[in-house]
Design a protein around this motif. Structure first.
Motif, PDB file in Angstrom:
ATOM      1  N   ARG A 147      -3.907   5.428   1.336  1.00 32.64           N
ATOM      2  CA  ARG A 147      -2.806   4.769   0.652  1.00 32.64           C
ATOM      3  C   ARG A 147      -1.579   5.644   0.795  1.00 32.64           C
ATOM      4  N   ARG A 148      -0.449   5.039   1.160  1.00 33.54           N
ATOM      5  CA  ARG A 148       0.769   5.770   1.470  1.00 33.54           C
ATOM      6  C   ARG A 148       1.919   5.206   0.667  1.00 33.54           C
ATOM      7  N   ARG A 149       2.603   6.071  -0.083  1.00 33.83           N
ATOM      8  CA  ARG A 149       3.778   5.661  -0.858  1.00 33.83           C
ATOM      9  C   ARG A 149       4.998   6.359  -0.263  1.00 33.83           C
ATOM     10  N   SER A 150       6.003   5.589   0.123  1.00 28.47           N
ATOM     11  CA  SER A 150       7.262   6.150   0.628  1.00 28.47           C
ATOM     12  C   SER A 150       8.108   6.542  -0.573  1.00 28.47           C
ATOM     13  N   VAL A 151       8.192   7.842  -0.832  1.00 27.33           N
ATOM     14  CA  VAL A 151       8.881   8.358  -2.009  1.00 27.33           C
ATOM     15  C   VAL A 151      10.386   8.446  -1.773  1.00 27.33           C
ATOM     16  N   SER A 152      10.797   8.927  -0.615  1.00 24.48           N
ATOM     17  CA  SER A 152      12.225   9.092  -0.315  1.00 24.48           C
ATOM     18  C   SER A 152      12.886   7.746  -0.088  1.00 24.48           C
ATOM     19  N   PRO A 153      14.130   7.614  -0.552  1.00 26.68           N
ATOM     20  CA  PRO A 153      14.874   6.415  -0.173  1.00 26.68           C
ATOM     21  C   PRO A 153      14.984   6.381   1.353  1.00 26.68           C
ATOM     22  N   PRO A 154      14.689   5.238   1.964  1.00 23.01           N
ATOM     23  CA  PRO A 154      14.709   5.180   3.426  1.00 23.01           C
ATOM     24  C   PRO A 154      16.123   5.316   3.975  1.00 23.01           C
ATOM     25  N   HIS A 155      16.232   6.028   5.076  1.00 24.33           N
ATOM     26  CA  HIS A 155      17.514   6.175   5.753  1.00 24.33           C
ATOM     27  C   HIS A 155      17.227   6.619   7.177  1.00 24.33           C
ATOM     28  N   THR A 156      17.580   5.789   8.141  1.00 23.10           N
ATOM     29  CA  THR A 156      17.255   6.106   9.529  1.00 23.10           C
ATOM     30  C   THR A 156      18.076   7.263  10.086  1.00 23.10           C
ATOM     31  N   GLY A 157      19.210   7.618   9.466  1.00 24.09           N
ATOM     32  CA  GLY A 157      20.052   8.683   9.989  1.00 24.09           C
ATOM     33  C   GLY A 157      19.690  10.076   9.509  1.00 24.09           C
ATOM     34  N   LEU A 158      18.742  10.201   8.590  1.00 22.76           N
ATOM     35  CA  LEU A 158      18.374  11.515   8.057  1.00 22.76           C
ATOM     36  C   LEU A 158      17.064  11.985   8.664  1.00 22.76           C
ATOM     37  N   ARG A 159      16.839  13.306   8.660  1.00 21.38           N
ATOM     38  CA  ARG A 159      15.692  13.878   9.357  1.00 21.38           C
ATOM     39  C   ARG A 159      14.482  14.138   8.483  1.00 21.38           C
ATOM     40  N   ALA A 160      14.612  14.191   7.167  1.00 21.50           N
ATOM     41  CA  ALA A 160      13.484  14.546   6.306  1.00 21.50           C
ATOM     42  C   ALA A 160      13.127  13.393   5.378  1.00 21.50           C
ATOM     43  N   GLU A 161      11.872  13.351   4.997  1.00 18.63           N
ATOM     44  CA  GLU A 161      11.396  12.331   4.066  1.00 18.63           C
ATOM     45  C   GLU A 161      10.159  12.841   3.340  1.00 18.63           C
ATOM     46  N   LEU A 162       9.930  12.276   2.156  1.00 19.89           N
ATOM     47  CA  LEU A 162       8.748  12.602   1.366  1.00 19.89           C
ATOM     48  C   LEU A 162       7.849  11.380   1.278  1.00 19.89           C
ATOM     49  N   VAL A 163       6.551  11.639   1.414  1.00 18.22           N
ATOM     50  CA  VAL A 163       5.539  10.590   1.346  1.00 18.22           C
ATOM     51  C   VAL A 163       4.439  11.087   0.438  1.00 18.22           C
ATOM     52  N   GLU A 164       3.918  10.207  -0.417  1.00 23.05           N
ATOM     53  CA  GLU A 164       2.732  10.536  -1.198  1.00 23.05           C
ATOM     54  C   GLU A 164       1.542   9.893  -0.493  1.00 23.05           C
ATOM     55  N   GLY A 165       0.523  10.692  -0.204  1.00 26.92           N
ATOM     56  CA  GLY A 165      -0.690  10.178   0.422  1.00 26.92           C
ATOM     57  C   GLY A 165      -1.857  10.273  -0.534  1.00 26.92           C
ATOM     58  N   ARG A 166      -2.743   9.299  -0.429  1.00 30.80           N
ATOM     59  CA  ARG A 166      -3.995   9.316  -1.196  1.00 30.80           C
ATOM     60  C   ARG A 166      -5.117   8.929  -0.247  1.00 30.80           C
ATOM     61  N   LEU A 167      -6.177   9.712  -0.301  1.00 36.54           N
ATOM     62  CA  LEU A 167      -7.378   9.410   0.470  1.00 36.54           C
ATOM     63  C   LEU A 167      -8.552   9.343  -0.489  1.00 36.54           C
ATOM     64  N   THR A 168      -9.385   8.333  -0.318  1.00 28.84           N
ATOM     65  CA  THR A 168     -10.591   8.246  -1.129  1.00 28.84           C
ATOM     66  C   THR A 168     -11.589   9.284  -0.640  1.00 28.84           C
ATOM     67  N   ALA A 169     -12.549   9.636  -1.491  1.00 28.75           N
ATOM     68  CA  ALA A 169     -13.584  10.605  -1.104  1.00 28.75           C
ATOM     69  C   ALA A 169     -14.289  10.104   0.144  1.00 28.75           C
ATOM     70  N   GLY A 170     -14.392  10.976   1.140  1.00 29.57           N
ATOM     71  CA  GLY A 170     -15.035  10.632   2.396  1.00 29.57           C
ATOM     72  C   GLY A 170     -14.113  10.048   3.439  1.00 29.57           C
ATOM     73  N   ALA A 171     -12.879   9.710   3.069  1.00 32.20           N
ATOM     74  CA  ALA A 171     -11.931   9.133   4.029  1.00 32.20           C
ATOM     75  C   ALA A 171     -11.615  10.154   5.114  1.00 32.20           C
ATOM     76  N   ASP A 172     -11.461   9.659   6.327  1.00 30.22           N
ATOM     77  CA  ASP A 172     -11.259  10.516   7.496  1.00 30.22           C
ATOM     78  C   ASP A 172     -10.324   9.785   8.454  1.00 30.22           C
TER      79      ASP A 172
END
Length: 192
Positions: free
Chosen positions: A101-126
């Motif tokens: 599961r992926r949450r885009s935390v940063s406001p999107p902007h195609t002209g900027l170089r950095a972004e924050l994402v929250e990731g979640r993986l269930t137990a055993g996910a690979d």
């Protein structure tokens, strides 16, 4: 993925339309894109028509072909960017097949170089990625809860709650949640 009423998921529909636009902008047929990405024509066609929800691995391969990060691609199918993105409005994308599961935390902007994402993986996910969408991509992986195994350049790093790994991605990577609980982490992505 289809909703209960049989209609495609709105995010999948917008994503499919954007994938079709990108292929057309490059002047590629489905066959040409299949050769470049290593993804079958039928899978590409189903993703473009929103008949299936693309997996994280599939999107990563397409991002590599198109020279984008996954966040850039996903932001292109979202509303016009704003400087503030409230928690309730942060877009969430799920790859249910892999437990990601992926949450885009940063406001999107195609002209900027950095972004924050929250990731979640269930137990055993690979999840494995054959290559980064952009070679030399800088990543900071900060584990908020749980344990995450990250493999890059054939070196495995075990990250526990509070640990942060910084790396540049040039080749294959792997994100694995060894369990017994799910893992939640922040991924800071910086374009070279």
């Amino acid at each position: 993925m289809k909703r209960d009423d049989g209609a495609p998921d709105p995010m999948d529909a917008r994503l499919g339309a954007r994938l079709t636009e990108l292929r057309a902008q490059h002047g590629w047929s489905l066959g040409e894109l299949a050769e470049r990405s290593g993804i079958s024509r039928s899978t590409l066609s189903r993703a473009e028509r929103a008949e299936t929800s693309p997996t994280a691995a599939l999107l990563n391969r397409l991002c590599g072909v198109y020279g984008r990060t996954m966040s850039q691609l996903l932001s292109e199918v979202e509303a016009e960017p704003a400087p503030l993105l409230r928690s309730a409005d942060q877009p969430v994308w799920e790859d249910r097949a892999s437990g990601f599961r992926r949450r885009s935390v940063s406001p999107p902007h195609t002209g900027l170089r950095a972004e924050l994402v929250e990731g979640r993986l269930t137990a055993g996910a690979d999840i494995s990625y054959a290559r980064p969408p952009v070679p030399g991509l800088e990543q900071h992986i900060w584990v908020l809860d749980g344990t995450l195994d990250v493999t890059a350049r054939d070196i495995e790093h075990r990250l526990d709650t509070g640990d942060c790994l910084r790396l540049r991605v040039w080749g294959p990577t792997r994100f694995r949640c060894p369990g017994p609980d799910a893992v939640r982490y922040v991924l800071a992505v910086v374009l070279p």
